[in-house]
Write a protein that holds these residues in place. Sequence first.
Motif, short mmCIF file in Angstrom:
data_model
loop_
_atom_site.label_atom_id
_atom_site.label_comp_id
_atom_site.label_asym_id
_atom_site.label_seq_id
_atom_site.Cartn_x
_atom_site.Cartn_y
_atom_site.Cartn_z
N PRO A 6 -10.36 -6.51 -7.90
CA PRO A 6 -10.31 -7.64 -8.82
C PRO A 6 -9.97 -8.98 -8.15
CG PRO A 6 -8.39 -6.27 -9.11
CD PRO A 6 -9.28 -5.56 -8.14
N ASP A 7 -9.30 -8.92 -6.99
CA ASP A 7 -8.91 -10.17 -6.31
C ASP A 7 -8.68 -9.89 -4.83
OD1 ASP A 7 -6.14 -9.21 -5.96
OD2 ASP A 7 -5.97 -9.56 -8.12
N ARG A 8 -8.48 -10.98 -4.07
CA ARG A 8 -8.34 -10.85 -2.63
C ARG A 8 -7.09 -10.07 -2.23
NH1 ARG A 8 -11.11 -12.82 1.78
NH2 ARG A 8 -10.06 -11.93 3.56
N ALA A 9 -5.99 -10.26 -2.92
CA ALA A 9 -4.76 -9.54 -2.58
C ALA A 9 -4.96 -8.04 -2.75
CB ALA A 9 -3.60 -10.04 -3.43
N THR A 10 -5.61 -7.65 -3.83
CA THR A 10 -5.89 -6.22 -4.06
C THR A 10 -6.84 -5.69 -3.00
OG1 THR A 10 -5.56 -6.53 -6.44
CG2 THR A 10 -6.74 -4.54 -5.74
N LEU A 11 -7.86 -6.48 -2.66
CA LEU A 11 -8.80 -6.07 -1.63
C LEU A 11 -8.07 -5.81 -0.31
CD1 LEU A 11 -11.70 -5.56 -0.66
CD2 LEU A 11 -11.89 -8.03 -0.26
N ASP A 12 -7.19 -6.72 0.06
CA ASP A 12 -6.44 -6.56 1.31
C ASP A 12 -5.53 -5.34 1.27
OD1 ASP A 12 -7.70 -8.78 2.33
OD2 ASP A 12 -6.01 -10.14 1.95
N THR A 13 -4.91 -5.09 0.13
CA THR A 13 -4.04 -3.91 -0.04
C THR A 13 -4.87 -2.63 0.06
OG1 THR A 13 -2.50 -5.15 -1.41
CG2 THR A 13 -2.46 -2.74 -1.63
N LEU A 14 -6.03 -2.61 -0.59
CA LEU A 14 -6.90 -1.44 -0.55
C LEU A 14 -7.45 -1.21 0.86
CD1 LEU A 14 -8.81 -1.92 -3.91
CD2 LEU A 14 -7.12 -0.15 -3.38
N LEU A 15 -7.76 -2.29 1.56
CA LEU A 15 -8.24 -2.17 2.94
C LEU A 15 -7.17 -1.52 3.81
CD1 LEU A 15 -10.36 -2.71 5.13
CD2 LEU A 15 -9.34 -4.99 5.39
N GLN A 16 -5.94 -1.95 3.68
CA GLN A 16 -4.86 -1.35 4.47
C GLN A 16 -4.65 0.11 4.09
OE1 GLN A 16 -3.38 -2.76 7.19
NE2 GLN A 16 -2.77 -0.64 7.45
N ALA A 17 -4.75 0.42 2.80
CA ALA A 17 -4.61 1.81 2.35
C ALA A 17 -5.72 2.69 2.95
CB ALA A 17 -4.63 1.89 0.83
N ALA A 18 -6.93 2.16 3.04
CA ALA A 18 -8.05 2.90 3.63
C ALA A 18 -7.82 3.11 5.13
CB ALA A 18 -9.36 2.17 3.38
N ARG A 19 -7.32 2.09 5.79
CA ARG A 19 -7.00 2.25 7.22
C ARG A 19 -5.90 3.28 7.42
NH1 ARG A 19 -6.90 -4.18 8.43
NH2 ARG A 19 -9.11 -4.45 8.91
N ASP A 20 -4.90 3.25 6.56
CA ASP A 20 -3.80 4.22 6.65
C ASP A 20 -4.30 5.64 6.42
OD1 ASP A 20 -2.09 2.09 7.15
OD2 ASP A 20 -1.26 2.07 5.11
#
Length: 145
Positions: A117-131
């Motif tokens: 929904p927004d850039r902050a969520t995208l960044d959080t999801l990206l880090q979760a995927a990397r983790d």
Amino acid sequence: MGERHRSDRNVGGRPDDRVAPGSCQPYGPPGRPGGRTWEAQVANSSALADHRQAIWRCEDLRLNAAPTEEIAEARAAARITRSAITGPMTTLSLLAPELTEPARAAAKATYLLRDAPDRATLDTLLQAARDANGRLVAAARTYLT
């Protein structure tokens, strides 16, 4: 063909197992297809990384109101990277069933980047995927040693 180096010999008895450089031991524990599993894991993680980047680009373009044709091109590229995950993940699951769940979790975390929904969520999801991919790599390391 030239003479093979000692470390290139098939020690494990399986034609696709490779010997760890500088030793006479195949990658991974005896009785497991270590070389092939290692290759499948590398291919799987690489495909997941490519798809994470492709989805992130799509979402970044969408969130920044990029032109529709630019978003469409990025989505076409993301579809290609998504289909590139299937082969390595299937191979990995067949060779190392213990890695199936961590591999699926890493893929699912990557797919969740879509429609952030927004850039902050995208960044959080990206880090979760990397983790999640990091956990897969750690599980593969445990499996192979």
